[in-house]
Design a protein around this motif. Sequence first.
Motif, PDB file in Angstrom:
ATOM      1  N   LEU A 216      34.102  32.218  43.807  1.00 25.90           N
ATOM      2  CA  LEU A 216      34.056  32.137  44.660  1.00 25.90           C
ATOM      3  C   LEU A 216      34.384  31.449  45.874  1.00 25.90           C
ATOM      4  O   LEU A 216      34.114  29.871  45.803  1.00 25.90           O
ATOM      5  N   GLU A 217      35.526  31.237  46.732  1.00 27.37           N
ATOM      6  CA  GLU A 217      36.095  30.393  47.998  1.00 27.37           C
ATOM      7  C   GLU A 217      35.853  30.752  49.419  1.00 27.37           C
ATOM      8  O   GLU A 217      35.512  32.202  49.096  1.00 27.37           O
ATOM      9  N   PRO A 218      35.200  30.031  50.299  1.00 27.68           N
ATOM     10  CA  PRO A 218      35.686  30.820  51.729  1.00 27.68           C
ATOM     11  C   PRO A 218      36.396  31.946  52.616  1.00 27.68           C
ATOM     12  O   PRO A 218      35.887  32.884  52.300  1.00 27.68           O
ATOM     13  N   GLN A 219      37.878  31.950  51.852  1.00 26.33           N
ATOM     14  CA  GLN A 219      38.416  33.596  52.303  1.00 26.33           C
ATOM     15  C   GLN A 219      38.245  34.723  51.614  1.00 26.33           C
ATOM     16  O   GLN A 219      38.680  35.341  52.624  1.00 26.33           O
ATOM     17  N   THR A 220      37.830  34.247  49.953  1.00 26.37           N
ATOM     18  CA  THR A 220      37.736  34.880  49.682  1.00 26.37           C
ATOM     19  C   THR A 220      35.994  35.935  49.608  1.00 26.37           C
ATOM     20  O   THR A 220      36.185  36.976  49.665  1.00 26.37           O
ATOM     21  N   ARG A 221      35.282  34.709  50.330  1.00 25.22           N
ATOM     22  CA  ARG A 221      33.973  36.115  51.118  1.00 25.22           C
ATOM     23  C   ARG A 221      34.265  36.266  51.927  1.00 25.22           C
ATOM     24  O   ARG A 221      33.594  37.360  52.058  1.00 25.22           O
ATOM     25  N   LYS A 222      35.255  36.255  52.815  1.00 25.08           N
ATOM     26  CA  LYS A 222      35.951  36.772  54.282  1.00 25.08           C
ATOM     27  C   LYS A 222      36.529  37.970  54.284  1.00 25.08           C
ATOM     28  O   LYS A 222      36.294  38.764  54.878  1.00 25.08           O
ATOM     29  N   LEU A 223      37.233  38.459  53.162  1.00 26.20           N
ATOM     30  CA  LEU A 223      38.580  39.083  52.995  1.00 26.20           C
ATOM     31  C   LEU A 223      37.473  40.028  52.306  1.00 26.20           C
ATOM     32  O   LEU A 223      37.550  41.269  52.197  1.00 26.20           O
ATOM     33  N   PHE A 224      36.172  39.566  51.053  1.00 30.97           N
ATOM     34  CA  PHE A 224      35.576  40.816  51.020  1.00 30.97           C
ATOM     35  C   PHE A 224      34.974  41.767  51.454  1.00 30.97           C
ATOM     36  O   PHE A 224      34.574  42.512  51.375  1.00 30.97           O
ATOM     37  N   GLU A 225      34.071  40.894  52.463  1.00 32.17           N
ATOM     38  CA  GLU A 225      33.374  42.362  54.040  1.00 32.17           C
ATOM     39  C   GLU A 225      34.768  42.227  54.772  1.00 32.17           C
ATOM     40  O   GLU A 225      33.960  43.709  54.387  1.00 32.17           O
ATOM     41  N   VAL A 226      35.259  42.480  55.008  1.00 35.21           N
ATOM     42  CA  VAL A 226      36.362  43.539  55.082  1.00 35.21           C
ATOM     43  C   VAL A 226      36.809  44.291  54.114  1.00 35.21           C
ATOM     44  O   VAL A 226      36.551  46.094  54.701  1.00 35.21           O
ATOM     45  N   CYS A 227      37.028  44.296  52.743  1.00 35.65           N
ATOM     46  CA  CYS A 227      36.898  45.103  51.939  1.00 35.65           C
ATOM     47  C   CYS A 227      35.537  45.921  52.282  1.00 35.65           C
ATOM     48  O   CYS A 227      35.843  47.467  51.795  1.00 35.65           O
ATOM     49  N   ARG A 228      33.689  45.500  52.223  1.00 38.12           N
ATOM     50  CA  ARG A 228      33.247  46.548  52.176  1.00 38.12           C
ATOM     51  C   ARG A 228      32.976  47.061  52.782  1.00 38.12           C
ATOM     52  O   ARG A 228      32.694  48.297  52.877  1.00 38.12           O
ATOM     53  N   MET A 229      33.892  46.602  54.679  1.00 36.82           N
ATOM     54  CA  MET A 229      33.110  47.361  55.253  1.00 36.82           C
ATOM     55  C   MET A 229      34.537  48.615  55.380  1.00 36.82           C
ATOM     56  O   MET A 229      33.872  49.895  56.145  1.00 36.82           O
TER      57      MET A 229
ATOM     58  N   ASP B 212      44.491  51.814  49.836  1.00 33.93           N
ATOM     59  CA  ASP B 212      42.752  52.360  48.388  1.00 33.93           C
ATOM     60  C   ASP B 212      42.745  52.326  47.686  1.00 33.93           C
ATOM     61  O   ASP B 212      41.199  52.239  46.917  1.00 33.93           O
ATOM     62  N   ASN B 213      42.829  50.786  47.259  1.00 30.45           N
ATOM     63  CA  ASN B 213      42.232  50.145  46.365  1.00 30.45           C
ATOM     64  C   ASN B 213      42.556  48.849  46.416  1.00 30.45           C
ATOM     65  O   ASN B 213      43.206  48.128  47.544  1.00 30.45           O
ATOM     66  N   ALA B 214      41.573  47.854  46.152  1.00 35.16           N
ATOM     67  CA  ALA B 214      41.598  46.523  46.549  1.00 35.16           C
ATOM     68  C   ALA B 214      41.583  45.417  44.974  1.00 35.16           C
ATOM     69  O   ALA B 214      40.596  45.552  44.394  1.00 35.16           O
ATOM     70  N   VAL B 215      42.003  44.822  44.997  1.00 32.55           N
ATOM     71  CA  VAL B 215      42.051  43.318  43.800  1.00 32.55           C
ATOM     72  C   VAL B 215      41.469  42.007  44.047  1.00 32.55           C
ATOM     73  O   VAL B 215      42.647  41.947  45.410  1.00 32.55           O
TER      74      VAL B 215
ATOM     75  N   ILE C  88      46.063  42.951  47.281  1.00 30.33           N
ATOM     76  CA  ILE C  88      45.712  41.994  46.017  1.00 30.33           C
ATOM     77  C   ILE C  88      45.129  40.968  47.697  1.00 30.33           C
ATOM     78  O   ILE C  88      46.160  40.552  48.083  1.00 30.33           O
ATOM     79  N   ILE C  89      43.931  40.847  47.569  1.00 31.54           N
ATOM     80  CA  ILE C  89      43.497  39.593  48.140  1.00 31.54           C
ATOM     81  C   ILE C  89      42.569  37.965  47.649  1.00 31.54           C
ATOM     82  O   ILE C  89      42.238  38.272  46.380  1.00 31.54           O
ATOM     83  N   SER C  90      42.505  37.143  48.177  1.00 35.97           N
ATOM     84  CA  SER C  90      42.266  35.944  47.537  1.00 35.97           C
ATOM     85  C   SER C  90      42.422  34.475  48.360  1.00 35.97           C
ATOM     86  O   SER C  90      42.901  34.748  49.290  1.00 35.97           O
ATOM     87  N   HIS C  91      41.510  34.026  47.860  1.00 36.16           N
ATOM     88  CA  HIS C  91      41.910  32.450  48.529  1.00 36.16           C
ATOM     89  C   HIS C  91      42.849  31.710  48.376  1.00 36.16           C
ATOM     90  O   HIS C  91      43.619  31.817  47.254  1.00 36.16           O
ATOM     91  N   PRO C  92      43.636  30.780  49.510  1.00 40.66           N
ATOM     92  CA  PRO C  92      44.725  30.215  48.981  1.00 40.66           C
ATOM     93  C   PRO C  92      45.200  29.400  47.692  1.00 40.66           C
ATOM     94  O   PRO C  92      43.838  29.046  47.438  1.00 40.66           O
ATOM     95  N   ASP C  93      46.031  29.645  47.131  1.00 40.20           N
ATOM     96  CA  ASP C  93      46.317  28.798  45.796  1.00 40.20           C
ATOM     97  C   ASP C  93      45.931  29.389  44.045  1.00 40.20           C
ATOM     98  O   ASP C  93      45.717  28.624  43.517  1.00 40.20           O
ATOM     99  N   SER C  94      44.721  31.076  45.052  1.00 42.92           N
ATOM    100  CA  SER C  94      44.567  31.495  43.748  1.00 42.92           C
ATOM    101  C   SER C  94      45.200  32.319  42.524  1.00 42.92           C
ATOM    102  O   SER C  94      44.825  32.530  41.400  1.00 42.92           O
ATOM    103  N   GLY C  95      46.365  32.021  42.576  1.00 45.13           N
ATOM    104  CA  GLY C  95      47.752  32.815  42.282  1.00 45.13           C
ATOM    105  C   GLY C  95      48.426  34.487  42.835  1.00 45.13           C
ATOM    106  O   GLY C  95      48.802  34.860  41.583  1.00 45.13           O
ATOM    107  N   LYS C  96      47.926  34.436  43.492  1.00 40.69           N
ATOM    108  CA  LYS C  96      47.509  35.599  43.973  1.00 40.69           C
ATOM    109  C   LYS C  96      49.799  36.436  43.961  1.00 40.69           C
ATOM    110  O   LYS C  96      50.042  37.456  43.650  1.00 40.69           O
TER     111      LYS C  96
END
Length: 645
Positions: free
Chosen positions: A198-211, A186-189, A97-105
């Motif tokens: 969308l917030e800054p950290q979400t954007r960074k972590l999305f790129e990691v998931c895409r990679m 194997d999966n990401a949420v 589970i990935i998210s920007h801080p305080d998104s309720g992860k």
Amino acid sequence: MMTPTTKKQLRLTYTCLSTLCLLRNYNCASAFLSPTSLLQSPPRANIIINNIIHNPSSSRRNTFQLSSTTEESSSSIINESYVAPPEEIERRRNLAIISHPDSGKTTMTEKLLLYGGALQQAGAVRMKGEQRATQSDFMEMEKQRGISISSTVMSFEYGKLHVNILDTPGHQDFSEDTYRALAAADNAVMLLDAAKGLEPQTRKLFEVCRMRKLPLFTFVNKMDRPALSPYEIMDQIEQEFGLETYPILWPIGDGDRFKGVLDRMNDVVHLFDRGDRKSKAEVEVVPMTDLATLEERINDEELFEKLKEDQELLGELISPLDMERVMAGEQSPLFFGSAMTNFGVQLFLDKFCDMGTKPNGRLANIQEEVKGKKAKEKASANNNDDDEADELISPGHEEFSGFVFKTQANLDPKHRDRLAYIRIVSGSFQKGMKVGHSRSKPGKKYNLAQAQTLFGSDRESVEVAYPGDVIGINNPGNFAIGDTLFTGNEKIAFPGIPSFSPEKFAYIRNPNPSSYKSFQKGIEQLLAEGAVQALRQRNDEGGGPLILAAVGQLQFEVVQARLKSEYKVDSDMEAIGYTLARWADGGWDAVDKADAAGKLFGIMIVQDRWGRPVLLFRNDWKAASVAEDEKYLELKPWSKPPMFE
């Protein structure tokens, strides 16, 4: 004392096993098993029988032997056929589970555990009154600050499936720990705050998931608060990420008017009653065809009309769900709900279990294990290819393999333990098995005498585990992040997990000479965890000043806090005025050439834990200028540990 019935059952089992071994042409000396050993470990007898029957093709090494472990006084039966049963692979699901801080992860993680039956009552990130702490945030600093500092693993049975959840830190200062957790998934949420999108950290972590090419599920959280339009959130994701979304659960209202969700897969509406946030929500299910009942239950004419309009609009405009595109990371199933009020959490869990991918294989570098002089010659010949992983190890591979993606010290402060988290890639783990290690000498084996399944800081002994599972093994200091463990005659190494360019640097010193040993032990174990990176002056073997390197200041604070609380030592830190690091892949000869030519003025030259050159820069401009003018340095903002040593 054995009863006559027990003895009779034992003799029958013993006879069956011996006969099967002989029929399969197994090693006769190891086929005749001790009845007493079978009695002491009945589950292993079942494992042996099942493997003989179902895995006849692996007869070349499907022998059984008696092996003593450090934990058991009696001998234990070890089955050397490590092929994982296909049905066990099929029923594994894991997600990070990935998210920007305080998104309720972390709250989302707790509620998944609640609906998965792993918890009777969900905890709170920030405790009040008699609320209990969350299962995943167990460190004292996490409880105090209400943030996740370290990734954690929780495993539970859900229906016929075995689910592994990796809760990751959201704070950018701990993004390396998040990346390491994603390497095991194997999966990401992707969890979004409905009010912020969308917030800054979400954007960074999305790129990691895409990679990593992970299937990505999107859950828009906090719908119980005023939120952006669902269409606006879909627009943001498509415009910024180029990722098409397919709404599975569609919200009915938001804030105080949040009534429930439309399940577009089954064309039914789930209406929720607000109740105790720590327990499961009360749900009423109404088919979309029963409009009269829906209108009455929603009791809001505007929301009722909008629901009908949205259903029609989505049916006409949204492309169909294509699971091949989902698995390729080109389409994301989209869910709306509220983890805090339990709205939509169980629906998401059910859909994920249906749609998520089972454990995948991994590309690896494979070498024949050769000892002595031949090993050195072969290692030298293959030196240039060490970083190339071009052979796929599938979950059904006949040998066991797995990699270390995290280490943790002091999960049990009373025993000062150290644990290595292993993501199993292929084969089955069996208690007492002997494994090779990618960075150890050829032929050296380690006995995995005990392992645990993980549930936050809680652990339970495990005898067998399969691909997709995460297990914890005792780490005497031999296993580091990125290492591979394996069985068989071929040396396997999965690609190492990269370290990224730090942005904060500081000397750390021990102000009390009397606590030298405790200080050194604490630093050594925290560095092994990857809490921060370590740099030293060139050719310093450990006697000189230690430089800590981190992505953010909070990492330094965590190191000092843990040294104080877990090792009872103080520490002093002195900041160094550099803002980024670059690894010089050209090697020390290239660095010496640039330094002799005066090209590295104002740049600090240090080495990492592997003795490789690292250049510290004061600003981006200087780093870019040197990289452009001195291309032979081959500067990179990240590094991977060597696959083999």
